[in-house]
Design an enzyme around this catalytic site. Structure first.
Site, mmCIF file in Angstrom:
data_model
loop_
_atom_site.group_PDB
_atom_site.id
_atom_site.type_symbol
_atom_site.label_atom_id
_atom_site.label_comp_id
_atom_site.label_asym_id
_atom_site.label_seq_id
_atom_site.Cartn_x
_atom_site.Cartn_y
_atom_site.Cartn_z
ATOM 1 N N GLN A 146 34.604 34.475 42.489
ATOM 2 C CA GLN A 146 33.782 34.604 41.291
ATOM 3 C C GLN A 146 32.315 34.444 41.671
ATOM 4 O O GLN A 146 31.962 33.555 42.451
ATOM 5 C CB GLN A 146 34.160 33.564 40.243
ATOM 6 C CG GLN A 146 35.519 33.766 39.638
ATOM 7 C CD GLN A 146 35.600 34.989 38.741
ATOM 8 O OE1 GLN A 146 34.627 35.694 38.485
ATOM 9 N NE2 GLN A 146 36.794 35.282 38.271
ATOM 10 N N CYS A 197 38.827 40.325 33.468
ATOM 11 C CA CYS A 197 37.413 40.660 33.676
ATOM 12 C C CYS A 197 37.059 41.997 33.030
ATOM 13 O O CYS A 197 35.942 42.481 33.199
ATOM 14 C CB CYS A 197 37.083 40.688 35.168
ATOM 15 S SG CYS A 197 38.003 41.918 36.089
ATOM 16 N N ASP A 213 45.640 36.877 36.288
ATOM 17 C CA ASP A 213 44.203 37.134 36.475
ATOM 18 C C ASP A 213 44.040 38.436 37.260
ATOM 19 O O ASP A 213 43.638 38.429 38.421
ATOM 20 C CB ASP A 213 43.545 35.965 37.210
ATOM 21 C CG ASP A 213 42.042 36.144 37.391
ATOM 22 O OD1 ASP A 213 41.437 36.962 36.665
ATOM 23 O OD2 ASP A 213 41.476 35.475 38.275
ATOM 24 N N PHE A 247 48.095 37.767 40.850
ATOM 25 C CA PHE A 247 46.724 38.083 41.273
ATOM 26 C C PHE A 247 45.966 36.774 41.521
ATOM 27 O O PHE A 247 44.883 36.565 40.998
ATOM 28 C CB PHE A 247 46.009 38.949 40.231
ATOM 29 C CG PHE A 247 46.777 40.186 39.846
ATOM 30 C CD1 PHE A 247 46.758 41.313 40.663
ATOM 31 C CD2 PHE A 247 47.507 40.237 38.676
ATOM 32 C CE1 PHE A 247 47.459 42.456 40.303
ATOM 33 C CE2 PHE A 247 48.206 41.374 38.308
ATOM 34 C CZ PHE A 247 48.182 42.498 39.125
ATOM 35 N N GLU A 288 49.705 37.528 45.485
ATOM 36 C CA GLU A 288 48.476 38.287 45.689
ATOM 37 C C GLU A 288 48.764 39.355 46.736
ATOM 38 O O GLU A 288 49.630 39.162 47.594
ATOM 39 C CB GLU A 288 47.362 37.339 46.165
ATOM 40 C CG GLU A 288 46.082 37.969 46.617
ATOM 41 C CD GLU A 288 45.390 38.778 45.545
ATOM 42 O OE1 GLU A 288 45.060 39.939 45.824
ATOM 43 O OE2 GLU A 288 45.171 38.257 44.431
#
Length: 190
Positions: free
Chosen positions: A16, A141, A114, A46, A68
């Protein structure tokens, strides 16, 4: 970073870009997990290198499996040695991923999601594979892909109980959406 640490043409795990707002997102997830007293098994999709996995572990979730697609991110996460956390490399956009993961995710009651800007994208077989799911924490996002995925969740009987927005990059159109989805009691997860 020293010149010796710089490695050109090497993809680094996602991170981030706004530490202050990231801390707010982590605090939101921590608060939400604290409200849920019935967590037995959590799946994180994720997970990157563990930005939210650390929060899940600190919340005392007894068993977490974090997935992931980036081996480098998973290796970074494993180095943290978080209690109760297993981490695995899986391409979550491959066509039959939910069928492949079914045995490890079918008894999970909690999901932390996410995804990248494209969102979940591959929901075929998703809900059927999460047979015991009770709560979904979705961090997005991209409001557009979040809206698409939220509509898919709604069609499967999931309802949002909390939605928060975070302006992760002030003076840009980028906004993070954080939401909790629940399945009304008595209804099957899929």
């Amino acid at each position: 970073m020293t010149p010796e640490q710089i490695q050109p043409n090497r993809k680094r795990p996602f991170r981030q870009g706004n530490a202050e707002q990231n801390a707010r997102m982590q605090a939101w997830l921590k608060h939400q997990l604290a409200q849920n007293t019935r967590i037995r098994k959590t799946i994180e999709l994720f997970c990157g290198s563990g930005n939210f996995t650390e929060v899940i572990a600190q919340a005392g979730c007894p068993h977490t499996i974090a997935y992931e697609s980036s081996l480098g991110a998973i290796l970074s996460l494993r180095q943290k040695q978080l209690p109760g956390v297993e981490a695995g490399v899986v391409d979550l956009h491959q066509p039959y991923v939910w069928k492949t993961l079914r045995k490890s995710i079918m008894d999970a009651d909690t999901l932390v999601l996410d995804p990248p800007r494209s969102g979940l994208k591959n929901s075929r077989g998703f809900f059927e594979s999460f047979a015991s799911l009770k709560t979904i924490y979705y961090i997005s996002c991209n409001p557009e892909s979040f809206a698409r995925d939220a509509w898919t969740f709604h069609k499967k009987g999931w309802w949002p109980s909390d939605i928060q927005l975070i302006d992760l990059f002030p003076h840009t159109p980028h906004v993070e959406v954080m939401a909790v989805f629940n399945k009304p009691d008595g209804l099957p997860a899929g």
